[in-house]
Write an enzyme that holds these catalytic residues in place. Structure first.
Site, PDB file in Angstrom:
ATOM      1  N   TYR A 189      -2.060  -0.843  10.352  1.00  0.00           N
ATOM      2  CA  TYR A 189      -2.103  -1.087   8.911  1.00  0.00           C
ATOM      3  C   TYR A 189      -0.765  -0.739   8.262  1.00  0.00           C
ATOM      4  O   TYR A 189      -0.217  -1.525   7.480  1.00  0.00           O
ATOM      5  CB  TYR A 189      -3.228  -0.265   8.288  1.00  0.00           C
ATOM      6  CG  TYR A 189      -3.448  -0.546   6.820  1.00  0.00           C
ATOM      7  CD1 TYR A 189      -4.060  -1.727   6.408  1.00  0.00           C
ATOM      8  CD2 TYR A 189      -3.056   0.365   5.841  1.00  0.00           C
ATOM      9  CE1 TYR A 189      -4.272  -1.993   5.058  1.00  0.00           C
ATOM     10  CE2 TYR A 189      -3.259   0.116   4.502  1.00  0.00           C
ATOM     11  CZ  TYR A 189      -3.865  -1.068   4.113  1.00  0.00           C
ATOM     12  OH  TYR A 189      -4.057  -1.327   2.775  1.00  0.00           O
ATOM     13  N   SER A 229       0.866  -1.186   0.000  1.00  0.00           N
ATOM     14  CA  SER A 229       0.000   0.000   0.000  1.00  0.00           C
ATOM     15  C   SER A 229       0.895   1.225   0.000  1.00  0.00           C
ATOM     16  O   SER A 229       2.087   1.143   0.327  1.00  0.00           O
ATOM     17  CB  SER A 229      -0.880  -0.015   1.256  1.00  0.00           C
ATOM     18  OG  SER A 229      -1.501   1.239   1.469  1.00  0.00           O
TER      19      SER A 229
END
Length: 278
Positions: free
Chosen positions: A155, A142
């Protein structure tokens, strides 16, 4: 690159980036092993692939469970003979302050986002080395794996791990003719945004309303998964390493690499704004 007959494995294939990547591989003539935990949506994807004339196998697998991934690998090699492209894409999301994130939350997100990638490579990579010839591994990270993002400690931690793992494995895998790419999308409108676990409760709004705001922001950005799938295909064909996707990811990465202190200052101000808004 000639994709005809190539054996591809895609985890998280039932929706979002995984689904679009499976379809992108299939359109180029590849065979597809589609893997997910969502039985209903996976069946829909399988039907769509079969309707297009693709040789497809579907598997209900929790990638955080090593024994399930081992069985997956064994069965795929029995049926497909080899694996040319392994795409470790399955992932989950958590947003919230660190102090509101439980150890159970950490175990859950680490299990899917980090151990899912490790398990996939642990079982498939040695077989790919043994089979010889060209092959490629793709891991989904990401933009949050390139720069720290506010109230996303868990995350970002998992995605930084995927980037580091991919870059390190890439140097080893090259000795065997195996490429390794790491895809780093930005604000992409995928089902993961609707399933993000919010660990911090709002003082002003119910959690459901905050979840809808989160989803709405991604919808307004309107960057669709099929665009990421194109980047995945190109990464395989061009043997790219770390691949930022979306303009905001390039901008964040450039800013962070230029001045980490500047980026941290931006994040600190963002947290203050976030706390007032939340």
């Amino acid at each position: 690159m000639d994709w005809k007959g190539k054996a591809t494995v895609v985890t998280g294939a039932a929706s979002g980036i995984g689904r679009e990547s499976a379809l992108a591989f299939a359109r180029r003539g590849a065979r597809v092993a589609a893997v997910d935990i969502d039985r209903v949506k996976l069946a829909e994807v399988k039907s769509e692939l079969e309707a297009a004339g693709t040789e497809v196998y579907d598997y209900i697998v929790d990638v955080s469970k090593a024994e399930q991934v081992k069985d997956l690998c064994d069965d795929i090699y029995r049926k497909m003979g080899r694996v040319d492209v392994l795409y470790n894409n399955a992932g989950v999301g958590i947003a919230g302050r660190f102090e509101d994130t439980s150890l159970e939350d950490w175990e859950w997100i680490m299990g899917v986002n980090v151990w899912g990638v490790i398990n996939g490579c642990h079982y498939f990579y040695p077989r790919m080395v043994e089979q010889g010839g060209w092959s490629h591994i793709v891991n989904t990270a990401s933009g949050a794996g390139l720069v720290p993002l506010l109230v996303m400690t868990a995350y970002s931690c998992t995605k930084f791990a995927v980037v580091g793992f991919s870059e390190t494995l890439r140097s080893e895998a090259a000795l065997h003719g195996i490429g390794v790419s790491c895809i780093c999308p930005g604000l992409v409108d995928t089902p993961i945004t609707r399933a993000v676990k919010l660990t911090s409760r709002s003082k002003r709004n119910p959690t459901e309303k905050m979840q809808n705001k989160f989803v709405r922001a991604y919808q307004l950005r309107n960057y669709t998964p099929d665009k990421v799938a194109k980047a995945v295909v190109k990464a395989v064909e061009k043997n790219k390493g770390v691949v930022p996707v979306c303009p905001e990811t390039y901008l964040m990465d450039f800013t962070h690499r230029t001045s980490r202190e500047l980026w941290i200052s931006i994040m600190q101000e963002g947290v203050r704004t976030y706390l007032n808004w939340w």
